[in-house]
Motif scaffolding. Structure first.
Motif, short mmCIF file in Angstrom:
data_model
loop_
_atom_site.label_atom_id
_atom_site.label_comp_id
_atom_site.label_asym_id
_atom_site.label_seq_id
_atom_site.Cartn_x
_atom_site.Cartn_y
_atom_site.Cartn_z
N SER A 8 29.07 28.92 36.43
CA SER A 8 29.99 27.94 37.02
C SER A 8 31.25 27.74 36.19
O SER A 8 32.24 27.19 36.71
CB SER A 8 29.27 26.59 37.19
OG SER A 8 28.94 26.04 35.93
N ILE A 9 31.24 28.18 34.94
CA ILE A 9 32.43 28.02 34.09
C ILE A 9 33.53 28.98 34.52
O ILE A 9 34.72 28.66 34.42
CB ILE A 9 32.06 28.26 32.61
CG1 ILE A 9 31.01 27.25 32.16
CG2 ILE A 9 33.28 28.19 31.71
CD1 ILE A 9 30.48 27.50 30.76
N VAL A 10 33.16 30.16 35.01
CA VAL A 10 34.14 31.24 35.26
C VAL A 10 35.23 30.83 36.25
O VAL A 10 36.43 30.93 35.92
CB VAL A 10 33.41 32.51 35.72
CG1 VAL A 10 34.42 33.61 36.04
CG2 VAL A 10 32.42 32.98 34.65
N PRO A 11 34.90 30.36 37.46
CA PRO A 11 35.99 30.01 38.39
C PRO A 11 36.85 28.84 37.90
O PRO A 11 38.06 28.82 38.14
CB PRO A 11 35.26 29.67 39.69
CG PRO A 11 33.87 29.35 39.29
CD PRO A 11 33.58 30.19 38.10
N ALA A 47 35.50 34.81 42.41
CA ALA A 47 34.53 34.36 41.41
C ALA A 47 33.72 33.18 41.92
O ALA A 47 32.49 33.11 41.73
CB ALA A 47 35.26 33.98 40.11
N LYS A 48 34.38 32.25 42.59
CA LYS A 48 33.69 31.08 43.12
C LYS A 48 32.69 31.47 44.20
O LYS A 48 31.56 30.94 44.26
CB LYS A 48 34.71 30.08 43.68
CG LYS A 48 34.10 28.83 44.31
CD LYS A 48 33.38 27.98 43.28
CE LYS A 48 32.91 26.68 43.89
NZ LYS A 48 32.16 25.85 42.92
N THR A 49 33.06 32.40 45.06
CA THR A 49 32.16 32.83 46.13
C THR A 49 30.90 33.47 45.56
O THR A 49 29.79 33.20 46.03
CB THR A 49 32.88 33.82 47.06
OG1 THR A 49 34.06 33.20 47.59
CG2 THR A 49 31.98 34.24 48.20
N LEU A 50 31.06 34.29 44.53
CA LEU A 50 29.91 34.97 43.96
C LEU A 50 29.04 34.04 43.11
O LEU A 50 27.81 34.05 43.21
CB LEU A 50 30.38 36.16 43.11
CG LEU A 50 31.11 37.28 43.86
CD1 LEU A 50 31.60 38.34 42.89
CD2 LEU A 50 30.20 37.89 44.92
#
Length: 241
Positions: free
Chosen positions: A89-92, A111-114
């Protein structure tokens, strides 16, 4: 029971920090989407289309991934699997914390979708499984209520914080909150024994009050751990009346 309460206390702090970071960006993501896709316009059909597509993919992905993650947590532990969605969850959030231009928004969108396919459903089910492993059956309803209340408090705190922050600062603070949640979880949240100690305590209490019965008769017969449901089984569940 004191050890269980202490373990739940750390889980509640972790859940609060995670919810603050996750929900803080909700009030501003619409403005960011409009500014990136349709700058200077009040309406944007592309934003509506992409948002709907993202929600559909995320929902279907969570339907498939969440049972698999839950099944893996029975084998490898709740804490080990909690680290996966919390870290993803940090990535997006970090992407939009850097910039909110169109290329960064598309990177955030992918990124959020994945990551949402793993984080959105798995976080809640793994946390509730952790609570169930730590709390006796007679007190689980109260523990579930406290956990839900803490998550709601994180939602309220994140929404209020977004009111006093700029758009770029909102994503930066949300990223820091998500990172703090992962660090706190890795440092303080203890792994569970999947309810084995609670089962032993229940068996001991039954033996104490029913000495004439054998241990085999009093031991609960748990069903064998089955594999995660297949895609066809989940489709049949959704289409059944």
């Amino acid at each position: 029971m004191k050890e269980a309460a202490a373990g739940l206390g750390h889980l509640l702090v972790f859940s609060f920090l995670f919810c603050v970071g996750a929900f803080m960006v909700a009030p501003v993501i619409t403005d960011v989407t409009m500014a990136a896709l349709c700058p200077g316009r009040d309406q944007c059909s592309l934003a509506i289309y992409l948002t709907g597509l993202q929600q559909a993919i995320t929902g279907l992905g969570a339907l498939v991934v969440t049972p698999v993650v839950g099944n893996l947590s029975d084998r490898y532990g709740r804490k080990a699997l909690l680290a996966l969605p919390a870290t993803l969850s940090i990535v997006p959030l970090a992407i939009l914390a850097l910039n909110q231009t169109r290329p960064y928004f598309y990177a955030y969108y992918v990124a959020k979708t994945l990551t949402a396919m793993v984080s959105e459903g798995a976080m809640m089910c793994l946390s509730l499984a952790y609570v169930a492993d730590k709390v006796p059956e007679a007190q689980r309803a109260v523990a579930f209520g406290v956990f839900s209340g803490v998550c709601t408090a994180g939602f309220v705190a994140g929404t209020i914080a977004a009111r006093f922050l700029s758009v770029s600062s909102t994503f930066q603070v949300a990223t820091l909150s998500a990172v703090a949640a992962v660090v706190y979880m890795r440092a303080f949240v203890q792994e569970t024994d999947r309810g084995a100690s609670l089962m032993r305590d229940e068996e001991a209490s039954l033996l104490l009050f029913a000495p004439s019965s054998s241990a085999e008769e009093l031991s609960p017969m748990l069903p064998p751990l089955r594999k995660a449901p297949s895609l066809l089984e989940m489709v049949a569940l959704l289409t059944s009346r």
